[in-house]
Design a protein around this motif. Structure first.
Motif, PDB file in Angstrom:
ATOM      1  N   LYS A 111      -0.583 -25.825  35.876  1.00  0.00           N
ATOM      2  CA  LYS A 111      -0.509 -26.765  36.898  1.00  0.00           C
ATOM      3  C   LYS A 111      -0.232 -26.243  38.319  1.00  0.00           C
ATOM      4  CE  LYS A 111       1.490 -31.337  35.378  1.00  0.00           C
ATOM      5  NZ  LYS A 111       0.963 -31.360  34.106  1.00  0.00           N
ATOM      6  N   LEU A 112       0.395 -24.900  38.387  1.00  0.00           N
ATOM      7  CA  LEU A 112       0.430 -24.268  39.400  1.00  0.00           C
ATOM      8  C   LEU A 112      -0.786 -23.542  39.938  1.00  0.00           C
ATOM      9  CD1 LEU A 112       2.386 -22.876  41.475  1.00  0.00           C
ATOM     10  CD2 LEU A 112       2.815 -20.947  39.845  1.00  0.00           C
ATOM     11  N   CYS A 113      -1.661 -23.274  39.009  1.00  0.00           N
ATOM     12  CA  CYS A 113      -3.090 -22.705  39.146  1.00  0.00           C
ATOM     13  C   CYS A 113      -3.845 -23.722  40.310  1.00  0.00           C
ATOM     14  CB  CYS A 113      -3.440 -22.415  37.817  1.00  0.00           C
ATOM     15  SG  CYS A 113      -5.481 -22.225  38.092  1.00  0.00           S
ATOM     16  N   PHE A 114      -3.879 -25.185  39.619  1.00  0.00           N
ATOM     17  CA  PHE A 114      -4.395 -26.152  40.357  1.00  0.00           C
ATOM     18  C   PHE A 114      -3.914 -26.080  41.933  1.00  0.00           C
ATOM     19  CE2 PHE A 114      -5.260 -30.463  41.561  1.00  0.00           C
ATOM     20  CZ  PHE A 114      -6.673 -30.532  41.475  1.00  0.00           C
ATOM     21  N   GLY A 115      -2.519 -26.432  42.150  1.00  0.00           N
ATOM     22  CA  GLY A 115      -2.040 -26.473  43.284  1.00  0.00           C
ATOM     23  C   GLY A 115      -2.553 -25.137  44.113  1.00  0.00           C
ATOM     24  N   GLN A 116      -2.357 -24.147  43.663  1.00  0.00           N
ATOM     25  CA  GLN A 116      -2.404 -22.837  44.322  1.00  0.00           C
ATOM     26  C   GLN A 116      -3.939 -22.848  44.956  1.00  0.00           C
ATOM     27  OE1 GLN A 116      -1.115 -20.019  41.491  1.00  0.00           O
ATOM     28  NE2 GLN A 116       0.672 -19.489  42.496  1.00  0.00           N
ATOM     29  N   GLY A 117      -4.943 -23.117  43.831  1.00  0.00           N
ATOM     30  CA  GLY A 117      -6.411 -23.285  44.572  1.00  0.00           C
ATOM     31  C   GLY A 117      -6.599 -24.420  45.364  1.00  0.00           C
ATOM     32  N   GLU A 118      -5.980 -25.380  45.255  1.00  0.00           N
ATOM     33  CA  GLU A 118      -6.470 -26.623  46.069  1.00  0.00           C
ATOM     34  C   GLU A 118      -5.800 -26.021  47.609  1.00  0.00           C
ATOM     35  OE1 GLU A 118      -7.599 -30.014  46.022  1.00  0.00           O
ATOM     36  OE2 GLU A 118      -8.513 -28.530  44.465  1.00  0.00           O
ATOM     37  N   MET A 119      -4.689 -25.174  47.724  1.00  0.00           N
ATOM     38  CA  MET A 119      -4.265 -24.933  49.010  1.00  0.00           C
ATOM     39  C   MET A 119      -4.967 -23.454  49.482  1.00  0.00           C
ATOM     40  SD  MET A 119      -2.001 -26.837  49.767  1.00  0.00           S
ATOM     41  CE  MET A 119      -1.260 -26.121  51.133  1.00  0.00           C
TER      42      MET A 119
END
Length: 473
Positions: free
Chosen positions: A184-192
């Motif tokens: 989940k953190l991976c996705f959020g970091q990528g979106e940012m």
């Protein structure tokens, strides 16, 4: 390679993580845990009879299981047409009234509040309530799951990074969902735009549980947004045996596979993937989310000049059953361009009339507010694009596009389809002002994505734009 979980937490195991339920039944709690696993890892546990079979076993063990009712009724009412879900909504209302006489735990009371907010379409309030649960109960994986997807639903992109980041240190190796929190953190970091940290998080997640298709998905987004289409395509090809086991989400990873084909200019491969896999899967399911994948792929291909034939017709036929739902403007926009790709102006006009009624009606909540602000201009601008009135489409879409990208549901990759329609309107209009707007948007893409060079798709678009500019010159 490990399979999906087949051992589930009982009352003592939940209690060890600070999570208390009012039921005396270990079996009921284990079945709740099995449902949480199926929701988070996007699969059906066939040994338990899938979602419905697991739910049945849970209530056979304890017909009055409070958290079981809160969990199942809340999800039944989430992101669904109120009239189509009148029965579970009423059941939740009845349970809420009855709960005042029950000895619910604090955790169950907080989850009940979140479920009530979801059924009233107050998704922002529900998101904050799930976040409040996490502040007290950081190992509540379901609360994390819902806080996270409500952030995705309401366009709160930074929360996709910050919410899992707030609890990731509470998860230790060997704990349930340890890897997934990093996914989940991976996705959020990528979106940012933090692609390096994102890839580290995603790789860690898959090291701990290779079947976690959300983590596969998160890395696919990383490769897409950072312009590494070839690497992304190879990643999904090599990991296909793992992510296809998550049967309730694999259609979306096939969609990402097709996006890499489009990025790389391999249009025939993308169209074949639609015919063989994405089309059949999305049409069979018929839900908003799968249909958005099929429709968006066809729209992307058409914008690239690919003849998609009558494929949009079959998608449009399935969208018809959702023309009164209004659960997400993201889906309404997809239905709009799908109907128009299919040449069905009448169906599009009907959908827009229904949207006007929805705006005038008494429904409230996040999607109503977003639709009131940008819904009709989005639909009107798409309609003008298909009518060949490109200058008017630019005038209609450009003022609302920042809010469309900010307010509505979806990832950057998903919502980009609407910006692509605006960009192609600018080029087809061909006026100096519209071409300048397109250049401004393209420049901003580099800034917002935190990349130095354009993706292959965007580079081809720039070349088209320069050709138009040189022709004028």
């Amino acid at each position: 390679m490990p399979g999906f979980p087949d051992q589930f937490r009982d009352l003592a195991a939940y209690s060890d993580q600070g999570l208390e339920y009012s039921t005396p039944s270990n079996t009921a709690v284990k079945m709740l845990d099995a449902l949480v696993n199926q929701a988070i890892y996007h699969y059906n546990d066939e040994q338990l009879g899938g979602w419905s079979g697991t739910t049945k076993k849970m209530f056979e063990a304890d017909p009055d299981f409070a958290m079981g009712k809160i969990f199942t009724l809340g999800l039944e009412c989430f992101a669904s047409n109120r009239e189509k879900t009148a029965e579970p909504r009423q059941k939740l209302i009845d349970f809420s009234n009855k709960s005042k006489t029950l000895n619910l735990t604090n955790l169950e009371k907080m989850h009940l509040k979140a479920a009530e907010l979801m059924t009233s379409e107050d998704y922002y309030g529900a998101m904050e309530t799930f976040e409040n649960i996490l502040a007290q109960y950081p190992l509540d994986a379901y609360a994390l799951h819902m806080a996270y997807f409500l952030a995705l639903t309401t366009g709160h992109t930074a929360r996709l990074r910050d919410t899992p980041a707030s609890v990731v240190k509470d998860y230790k190796p060997g704990m349930p969902f340890y890897g997934h929190v990093h996914g989940k953190l991976c996705f959020g970091q990528g979106e940012m735009g933090d692609y390096e940290a994102s890839e580290i998080s995603g790789r860690l997640a898959l090291d701990h549980f290779p079947l976690d298709n959300w983590s596969h998905h998160a890395l696919a987004h990383n490769f897409e947004e950072s312009g590494r289409a070839l690497q992304g395509s190879m990643f999904l090809k090599n990991s296909e045996p793992q992510w296809t086991q998550g049967t309730t989400f694999s259609h979306h990873l096939w969609w990402h596979t097709s996006l890499f084909y489009v990025q790389l200019g391999e249009y025939e491969s993308a169209l074949t993937l639609y015919d063989d896999t994405i089309g059949p899967m999305t049409l069979k399911d018929g839900g908003n989310f799968p249909l958005s994948d099929g429709s968006a792929l066809l729209m992307r291909l058409q914008l690239e000049g690919v003849d998609v034939g009558d494929r949009a017709r079959e998608q449009a036929d399935k969208w018809e059953s959702h023309d009164e739902d209004f659960v997400s403007l993201f889906y309404d926009g997809h239905s709009c361009f799908t109907n128009l790709m299919a040449g069905d102006n009448e169906a599009n006009a009907k959908w827009m009339d229904n949207m006007r009624e929805y705006i005038r009606g008494d429904r409230k909540g996040w999607n109503k507010e977003a639709t009131e602000k940008v819904g009709l201009p989005l639909m009107e601008g798409i309609t003008e694009f298909f009518a060949g009135d490109y200058g008017k489409a630019v005038q209609t879409l450009s003022p609302v596009m920042p809010d469309v990208q900010k307010l509505i549901q979806g990832s950057g990759a998903q919502k980009d389809i609407f910006q692509q329609i605006l960009l192609h309107s600018c080029v087809r209009s061909g006026t100096p002002g519209d071409l300048a707007l397109a250049q401004e948007i393209m420049d901003q893409k580099l800034v917002s994505r935190k990349i130095k060079t354009h993706t292959p798709l965007n580079q081809r678009f720039l070349e088209k734009m320069m050709t138009v500019h040189e022709t004028q010159g």
